[in-house]
Design an enzyme around this catalytic site. Structure first.
Site, PDB file in Angstrom:
ATOM      1  N   LYS A 119      17.329   2.574   1.115  1.00  0.00           N
ATOM      2  CA  LYS A 119      18.150   2.454   2.337  1.00  0.00           C
ATOM      3  C   LYS A 119      19.241   1.422   2.060  1.00  0.00           C
ATOM      4  O   LYS A 119      19.132   0.277   2.490  1.00  0.00           O
ATOM      5  CB  LYS A 119      17.288   1.962   3.506  1.00  0.00           C
ATOM      6  CG  LYS A 119      16.515   3.044   4.227  1.00  0.00           C
ATOM      7  CD  LYS A 119      16.080   2.607   5.621  1.00  0.00           C
ATOM      8  CE  LYS A 119      14.734   1.950   5.619  1.00  0.00           C
ATOM      9  NZ  LYS A 119      14.152   1.759   6.964  1.00  0.00           N
TER      10      LYS A 119
ATOM     11  N   ARG B 156       0.174   7.193   7.272  1.00  0.00           N
ATOM     12  CA  ARG B 156       0.390   7.162   5.816  1.00  0.00           C
ATOM     13  C   ARG B 156       0.046   8.496   5.160  1.00  0.00           C
ATOM     14  O   ARG B 156       0.554   8.815   4.094  1.00  0.00           O
ATOM     15  CB  ARG B 156      -0.469   6.065   5.167  1.00  0.00           C
ATOM     16  CG  ARG B 156      -0.031   4.646   5.484  1.00  0.00           C
ATOM     17  CD  ARG B 156      -0.753   3.678   4.555  1.00  0.00           C
ATOM     18  NE  ARG B 156      -0.682   2.298   5.015  1.00  0.00           N
ATOM     19  CZ  ARG B 156       0.334   1.474   4.752  1.00  0.00           C
ATOM     20  NH1 ARG B 156       1.349   1.889   4.031  1.00  0.00           N
ATOM     21  NH2 ARG B 156       0.323   0.231   5.190  1.00  0.00           N
TER      22      ARG B 156
ATOM     23  N   LYS C 213       0.809  -1.192   0.000  1.00  0.00           N
ATOM     24  CA  LYS C 213       0.000   0.000   0.000  1.00  0.00           C
ATOM     25  C   LYS C 213       0.860   1.268   0.000  1.00  0.00           C
ATOM     26  O   LYS C 213       0.409   2.350  -0.346  1.00  0.00           O
ATOM     27  CB  LYS C 213      -0.883   0.029   1.276  1.00  0.00           C
ATOM     28  CG  LYS C 213      -1.768  -1.166   1.438  1.00  0.00           C
ATOM     29  CD  LYS C 213      -2.371  -1.162   2.860  1.00  0.00           C
ATOM     30  CE  LYS C 213      -3.185  -2.439   3.052  1.00  0.00           C
ATOM     31  NZ  LYS C 213      -3.497  -2.643   4.468  1.00  0.00           N
ATOM     32  N   GLY C 214       2.113   1.103   0.423  1.00  0.00           N
ATOM     33  CA  GLY C 214       2.971   2.259   0.711  1.00  0.00           C
ATOM     34  C   GLY C 214       3.265   3.175  -0.459  1.00  0.00           C
ATOM     35  O   GLY C 214       3.692   4.313  -0.258  1.00  0.00           O
TER      36      GLY C 214
ATOM     37  N   PHE D  12      13.922   4.147  10.492  1.00  0.00           N
ATOM     38  CA  PHE D  12      12.565   3.768  10.097  1.00  0.00           C
ATOM     39  C   PHE D  12      11.778   5.045   9.821  1.00  0.00           C
ATOM     40  O   PHE D  12      11.659   5.916  10.681  1.00  0.00           O
ATOM     41  CB  PHE D  12      11.880   2.927  11.178  1.00  0.00           C
ATOM     42  CG  PHE D  12      10.663   2.244  10.647  1.00  0.00           C
ATOM     43  CD1 PHE D  12      10.768   1.021   9.996  1.00  0.00           C
ATOM     44  CD2 PHE D  12       9.407   2.850  10.732  1.00  0.00           C
ATOM     45  CE1 PHE D  12       9.646   0.407   9.463  1.00  0.00           C
ATOM     46  CE2 PHE D  12       8.288   2.246  10.195  1.00  0.00           C
ATOM     47  CZ  PHE D  12       8.405   1.013   9.567  1.00  0.00           C
ATOM     48  N   VAL D  13      11.256   5.154   8.608  1.00  0.00           N
ATOM     49  CA  VAL D  13      10.558   6.378   8.196  1.00  0.00           C
ATOM     50  C   VAL D  13       9.082   6.096   7.932  1.00  0.00           C
ATOM     51  O   VAL D  13       8.683   4.947   7.720  1.00  0.00           O
ATOM     52  CB  VAL D  13      11.204   6.983   6.925  1.00  0.00           C
ATOM     53  CG1 VAL D  13      12.633   7.427   7.197  1.00  0.00           C
ATOM     54  CG2 VAL D  13      11.167   5.991   5.759  1.00  0.00           C
TER      55      VAL D  13
ATOM     56  N   ASP E 160       3.865   3.582   6.298  1.00  0.00           N
ATOM     57  CA  ASP E 160       3.205   3.506   7.598  1.00  0.00           C
ATOM     58  C   ASP E 160       4.156   3.158   8.727  1.00  0.00           C
ATOM     59  O   ASP E 160       5.209   2.559   8.533  1.00  0.00           O
ATOM     60  CB  ASP E 160       2.087   2.469   7.567  1.00  0.00           C
ATOM     61  CG  ASP E 160       2.630   1.048   7.526  1.00  0.00           C
ATOM     62  OD1 ASP E 160       3.419   0.739   6.618  1.00  0.00           O
ATOM     63  OD2 ASP E 160       2.275   0.260   8.424  1.00  0.00           O
TER      64      ASP E 160
ATOM     65  N   ASP F 222      14.487  -1.661   1.169  1.00  0.00           N
ATOM     66  CA  ASP F 222      15.126  -1.809   2.468  1.00  0.00           C
ATOM     67  C   ASP F 222      16.088  -3.009   2.384  1.00  0.00           C
ATOM     68  O   ASP F 222      17.139  -2.913   1.751  1.00  0.00           O
ATOM     69  CB  ASP F 222      14.005  -1.982   3.504  1.00  0.00           C
ATOM     70  CG  ASP F 222      14.485  -1.925   4.940  1.00  0.00           C
ATOM     71  OD1 ASP F 222      15.444  -1.208   5.216  1.00  0.00           O
ATOM     72  OD2 ASP F 222      13.883  -2.604   5.789  1.00  0.00           O
TER      73      ASP F 222
ATOM     74  N   GLU G  46       7.684   1.615  -6.262  1.00  0.00           N
ATOM     75  CA  GLU G  46       7.802   1.104  -4.892  1.00  0.00           C
ATOM     76  C   GLU G  46       8.119   2.252  -3.937  1.00  0.00           C
ATOM     77  O   GLU G  46       8.775   3.219  -4.327  1.00  0.00           O
ATOM     78  CB  GLU G  46       8.894   0.016  -4.875  1.00  0.00           C
ATOM     79  CG  GLU G  46       9.225  -0.564  -3.525  1.00  0.00           C
ATOM     80  CD  GLU G  46       8.080  -1.325  -2.852  1.00  0.00           C
ATOM     81  OE1 GLU G  46       6.976  -0.760  -2.729  1.00  0.00           O
ATOM     82  OE2 GLU G  46       8.308  -2.465  -2.424  1.00  0.00           O
ATOM     83  N   ASP G  47       7.650   2.135  -2.706  1.00  0.00           N
ATOM     84  CA  ASP G  47       7.913   3.206  -1.746  1.00  0.00           C
ATOM     85  C   ASP G  47       9.366   3.230  -1.287  1.00  0.00           C
ATOM     86  O   ASP G  47      10.019   4.256  -1.292  1.00  0.00           O
ATOM     87  CB  ASP G  47       6.956   3.111  -0.541  1.00  0.00           C
ATOM     88  CG  ASP G  47       6.915   1.721   0.093  1.00  0.00           C
ATOM     89  OD1 ASP G  47       7.631   0.810  -0.368  1.00  0.00           O
ATOM     90  OD2 ASP G  47       6.144   1.537   1.061  1.00  0.00           O
TER      91      ASP G  47
HETATM   92  P1  IMP Z   1      12.347  -5.112   2.144  1.00  0.00           P
HETATM   93  O1  IMP Z   1      11.772  -6.405   1.676  1.00  0.00           O
HETATM   94  O2  IMP Z   1      13.114  -5.237   3.432  1.00  0.00           O
HETATM   95  O3  IMP Z   1      13.139  -4.373   1.099  1.00  0.00           O
HETATM   96  O4  IMP Z   1      11.124  -4.216   2.591  1.00  0.00           O
HETATM   97  C1  IMP Z   1      10.473  -3.404   1.723  1.00  0.00           C
HETATM   98  C2  IMP Z   1       9.118  -3.013   2.266  1.00  0.00           C
HETATM   99  O5  IMP Z   1       9.150  -2.844   3.673  1.00  0.00           O
HETATM  100  C3  IMP Z   1       8.745  -1.675   1.696  1.00  0.00           C
HETATM  101  O6  IMP Z   1       7.984  -1.848   0.520  1.00  0.00           O
HETATM  102  C4  IMP Z   1       7.949  -1.050   2.814  1.00  0.00           C
HETATM  103  O7  IMP Z   1       6.592  -1.388   2.669  1.00  0.00           O
HETATM  104  C5  IMP Z   1       8.505  -1.664   4.067  1.00  0.00           C
HETATM  105  N1  IMP Z   1       9.500  -0.786   4.708  1.00  0.00           N
HETATM  106  C6  IMP Z   1      10.830  -0.910   4.702  1.00  0.00           C
HETATM  107  N2  IMP Z   1      11.437   0.074   5.384  1.00  0.00           N
HETATM  108  C7  IMP Z   1      10.440   0.877   5.823  1.00  0.00           C
HETATM  109  C8  IMP Z   1      10.417   2.100   6.582  1.00  0.00           C
HETATM  110  O8  IMP Z   1      11.440   2.691   6.999  1.00  0.00           O
HETATM  111  N3  IMP Z   1       9.187   2.619   6.821  1.00  0.00           N
HETATM  112  C9  IMP Z   1       8.033   2.039   6.391  1.00  0.00           C
HETATM  113  N4  IMP Z   1       8.008   0.905   5.680  1.00  0.00           N
HETATM  114  C10 IMP Z   1       9.206   0.326   5.399  1.00  0.00           C
HETATM  115 MG    MG Z   2       5.935  -1.622   0.214  1.00  0.00          MG
END
Ligand code: IMP
Ligand code: MG
Length: 170
Positions: free
Chosen positions: A127, A161, A38-39, A148-149, A155, A99, A95-96
């Protein structure tokens, strides 16, 4: 206390730049913007209004977090799939944030099997210090530190959000 990491003006001008770049790069291509729920909804909505070439949109939702957890588990599953096939289309994933990279790694792998003409990634935030698997975004709004943002679609435990800026807790 919430502190602004990226304010409204910074986000707006960067989204305008990315929109111009995408418009140039995808000229005369059958562009599909694929928003990861949703982000990414606010980023998508703003970006759409800065892209000046024709395109279509679609949505996909994946789960990678346990409830109340701030780290992705590495286990990703499709919660809502695309509504149309993407074979032969130029797909740009919106994508938002990237990470650890687990989410995008999984999405890319599953979309490649459907044979798009091209598959690229546009992420508002990156990140890189947190990366566990090799995933690179082709368009990045901002590279941010390991914090963490939330806000601007992202969210914090399901909340915040709607904030117009990207914030951190201090
Ligand atoms: P990954 O699989 O660890 O790369 O996570 C990616 C997903 O985790 C993103 O699409 C976000 O929805 C969520 N996410 C990762 N870091 C943050 C953050 O700092 N704030 C909010 N959501 C995050
Ligand atoms: Mg996401």
């Amino acid at each position: 206390m919430i502190e602004k990491l990226l304010d409204e003006e910074m986000i707006y001008s960067r989204v305008c730049e990315i929109g111009r770049q995408i418009s140039a790069d995808y000229r005369n291509r059958d562009l599909l913007l694929l928003c990861i729920l949703k982000g990414s909804v606010i980023f998508l909505a703003d970006l759409m209004r800065q892209i000046t070439i024709p395109y279509e949109i679609d949505f996909m939702a994946v789960d990678s977090y346990g409830k109340g957890v701030r780290e992705s588990t590495g286990t990703v599953r499709i919660a809502k799939d695309l509504s149309e096939p993407i074979t032969g289309r130029h797909v740009l994933i919106i994508e938002d944030i990237v990470d650890a990279g687990h989410t995008l790694f999984y999405i890319i792998r599953s979309l490649h099997l459907r044979r798009p003409a091209s598959l690229k990634i546009c992420a508002l935030l990156d990140k890189p210090d947190r990366r566990k698997v090799e995933v690179y975004a082709d368009y990045v709004g901002f590279t941010i530190p390991d914090k963490f943002v939330f806000g601007y679609g992202l969210d914090l435990d399901g909340k915040h959000r709607g904030l117009p800026f990207v914030g951190v807790e201090v």
